[in-house]
Design a protein around this motif. Structure first.
Motif, PDB file in Angstrom:
ATOM      1  N   HIS A   1      -3.932   7.494  -0.440  1.00  0.00           N
ATOM      2  CA  HIS A   1      -3.423   6.122  -0.415  1.00  0.00           C
ATOM      3  C   HIS A   1      -3.799   5.405  -1.699  1.00  0.00           C
ATOM      4  O   HIS A   1      -4.819   5.709  -2.339  1.00  0.00           O
ATOM      5  N   TRP A   2      -2.949   4.475  -2.060  1.00  0.00           N
ATOM      6  CA  TRP A   2      -3.065   3.751  -3.320  1.00  0.00           C
ATOM      7  C   TRP A   2      -2.805   2.269  -3.070  1.00  0.00           C
ATOM      8  O   TRP A   2      -1.995   1.907  -2.211  1.00  0.00           O
ATOM      9  N   THR A   3      -3.451   1.432  -3.850  1.00  0.00           N
ATOM     10  CA  THR A   3      -3.211  -0.005  -3.803  1.00  0.00           C
ATOM     11  C   THR A   3      -2.054  -0.354  -4.734  1.00  0.00           C
ATOM     12  O   THR A   3      -2.016   0.087  -5.886  1.00  0.00           O
ATOM     13  N   GLY A   4      -1.129  -1.143  -4.230  1.00  0.00           N
ATOM     14  CA  GLY A   4       0.077  -1.466  -5.001  1.00  0.00           C
ATOM     15  C   GLY A   4      -0.203  -2.276  -6.244  1.00  0.00           C
ATOM     16  O   GLY A   4      -1.029  -3.194  -6.240  1.00  0.00           O
ATOM     17  N   VAL A   5       0.500  -1.921  -7.316  1.00  0.00           N
ATOM     18  CA  VAL A   5       0.434  -2.642  -8.576  1.00  0.00           C
ATOM     19  C   VAL A   5       1.751  -3.364  -8.832  1.00  0.00           C
ATOM     20  O   VAL A   5       1.771  -4.545  -9.183  1.00  0.00           O
TER      21      VAL A   5
ATOM     22  N   ASP B   1      -5.188   4.453  -7.476  1.00  0.00           N
ATOM     23  CA  ASP B   1      -6.221   5.029  -6.617  1.00  0.00           C
ATOM     24  C   ASP B   1      -7.565   4.720  -7.283  1.00  0.00           C
ATOM     25  O   ASP B   1      -7.940   5.355  -8.270  1.00  0.00           O
TER      26      ASP B   1
ATOM     27  N   TYR C   1       0.859  -1.184   0.000  1.00  0.00           N
ATOM     28  CA  TYR C   1       0.000   0.000   0.000  1.00  0.00           C
ATOM     29  C   TYR C   1       0.899   1.239   0.000  1.00  0.00           C
ATOM     30  O   TYR C   1       1.847   1.329   0.791  1.00  0.00           O
TER      31      TYR C   1
ATOM     32  N   ALA D   1       1.177   2.289  -8.309  1.00  0.00           N
ATOM     33  CA  ALA D   1      -0.005   1.997  -7.505  1.00  0.00           C
ATOM     34  C   ALA D   1      -1.211   2.719  -8.097  1.00  0.00           C
ATOM     35  O   ALA D   1      -1.066   3.675  -8.861  1.00  0.00           O
TER      36      ALA D   1
ATOM     37  N   HIS E   1       2.126  -7.244  -8.647  1.00  0.00           N
ATOM     38  CA  HIS E   1       1.598  -7.829  -7.415  1.00  0.00           C
ATOM     39  C   HIS E   1       0.391  -8.725  -7.611  1.00  0.00           C
ATOM     40  O   HIS E   1      -0.417  -8.900  -6.699  1.00  0.00           O
ATOM     41  N   TRP E   2       0.224  -9.295  -8.796  1.00  0.00           N
ATOM     42  CA  TRP E   2      -0.770 -10.342  -8.994  1.00  0.00           C
ATOM     43  C   TRP E   2      -0.331 -11.235 -10.145  1.00  0.00           C
ATOM     44  O   TRP E   2       0.592 -10.914 -10.858  1.00  0.00           O
TER      45      TRP E   2
ATOM     46  N   ASP F   1       1.741  -4.163   4.682  1.00  0.00           N
ATOM     47  CA  ASP F   1       0.376  -4.633   4.912  1.00  0.00           C
ATOM     48  C   ASP F   1      -0.490  -3.495   5.450  1.00  0.00           C
ATOM     49  O   ASP F   1       0.005  -2.542   6.058  1.00  0.00           O
ATOM     50  N   GLY F   2      -1.803  -3.629   5.202  1.00  0.00           N
ATOM     51  CA  GLY F   2      -2.742  -2.580   5.568  1.00  0.00           C
ATOM     52  C   GLY F   2      -2.916  -2.413   7.062  1.00  0.00           C
ATOM     53  O   GLY F   2      -3.212  -1.312   7.536  1.00  0.00           O
TER      54      GLY F   2
END
Length: 200
Positions: free
Chosen positions: A92-96, A155, A2, A153, A199-200, A64-65
Motif C-alpha cells: 500500500h502507498w499513500t497518494g501523491v 511507500d 490510498y 503514490a 494531494h496537498w 479513504d483509509g
C-alpha cells in the motif's frame, strides 16, 4: 487517496483462463463499493507482453483509509482471496497525485506500473524536489492519448515511488514501466470523488 495491490503469482503451467473466468464472474462485486475509487483486475500471463510470470494482481485506489481497512480486515471482501489463494502480502502507498486522462470515458484494457526506489540524500529538500518533478511528469503523461487514469503514490516504509497508469488499449512501447498488465475488469464507483492533481 490510498493505493493498494496484492500479487498472486501462479505456477508456470497454470491455466490463466481460470483467473479470467473468476474476473468475469466475480468482477462486478465491487462496482458499487463505498469508498472505492477504482479496482483494476490486473493479469499478467507468462510469455505474453514480456511477462516472466503468471500473476493475478488487483490494484485499488481507495478514497479513504477506513474503506480500505474494512475491505481487508472487517469482513468486507478480502476473505474471498484468502479462502482461494491464502493471505498474500498487501502493498500500500499513500497518494501523491491523480489525474484523469483523455480516455477516462472508455473501458481500459491495459495498465502499467513503475516502482522507483527513492535514494537517500543528505539534503532533506532533495526528496521534495524529486517527488515534485515526478508529480509534474505524471500530469504531463496524463494528457497522452489513450490514458484513462494516472496516479502517483509513495511507500514511506521502503521509500519507493509508484506510478500507475490505466490505458484504453495497450501500454505504449515508450512508456517506462516495470510491469505491464491486461485489465480484465474495472470497478470505479467513486473515481470521480478522488481528488484531481497533487494531494496537498
Amino acid at each position: 487517496m490510498y493505493a493498494m495491490q496484492y500479487e498472486i503469482t501462479l505456477p508456470a503451467d497454470y491455466d490463466m483462463g481460470i483467473i479470467r473466468d473468476r474476473v468475469a464472474t466475480r468482477g462486478h462485486a465491487l462496482d458499487d463499493r463505498a469508498g472505492l475509487g477504482l479496482k483494476a483486475y490486473l493479469i499478467r500471463e507468462r510469455g505474453h507482453g514480456g511477462s516472466p510470470v503468471n500473476q493475478y494482481a488487483p490494484f485499488y485506489l481507495w478514497r479513504d483509509g477506513g474503506a480500505m481497512a474494512e475491505f481487508l480486515v472487517g469482513g468486507g471482501g478480502f476473505q474471498g482471496i484468502i479462502a482461494d489463494f491464502g493471505r498474500p502480502a498487501v502493498h500500500h502507498w499513500t497518494g501523491v497525485a491523480c489525474h484523469a486522462g483523455p480516455a477516462r470515458g472508455t473501458t481500459p484494457r491495459a495498465a502499467s506500473r513503475r516502482v522507483t526506489p527513492l535514494p537517500a540524500a543528505e539534503d532533506p529538500g532533495a526528496l521534495t524536489a524529486l517527488v515534485a518533478e515526478e508529480t509534474a511528469r505524471l500530469a504531463q503523461a496524463a494528457g497522452r492519448a489513450g490514458v484513462h487514469t494516472a496516479a502517483l503514490a509513495v511507500d514511506p516504509r521502503h521509500w519507493a515511488l509508484l506510478r500507475f497508469v490505466l490505458w484504453e488499449h495497450e501500454v505504449p512501447e515508450d512508456e517506462e514501466a516495470t510491469e505491464r498488465y491486461e485489465v480484465g475488469h474495472l470497478s470505479s464507483p467513486h473515481l470521480a470523488d478522488v481528488s484531481v492533481g497533487r494531494h496537498w
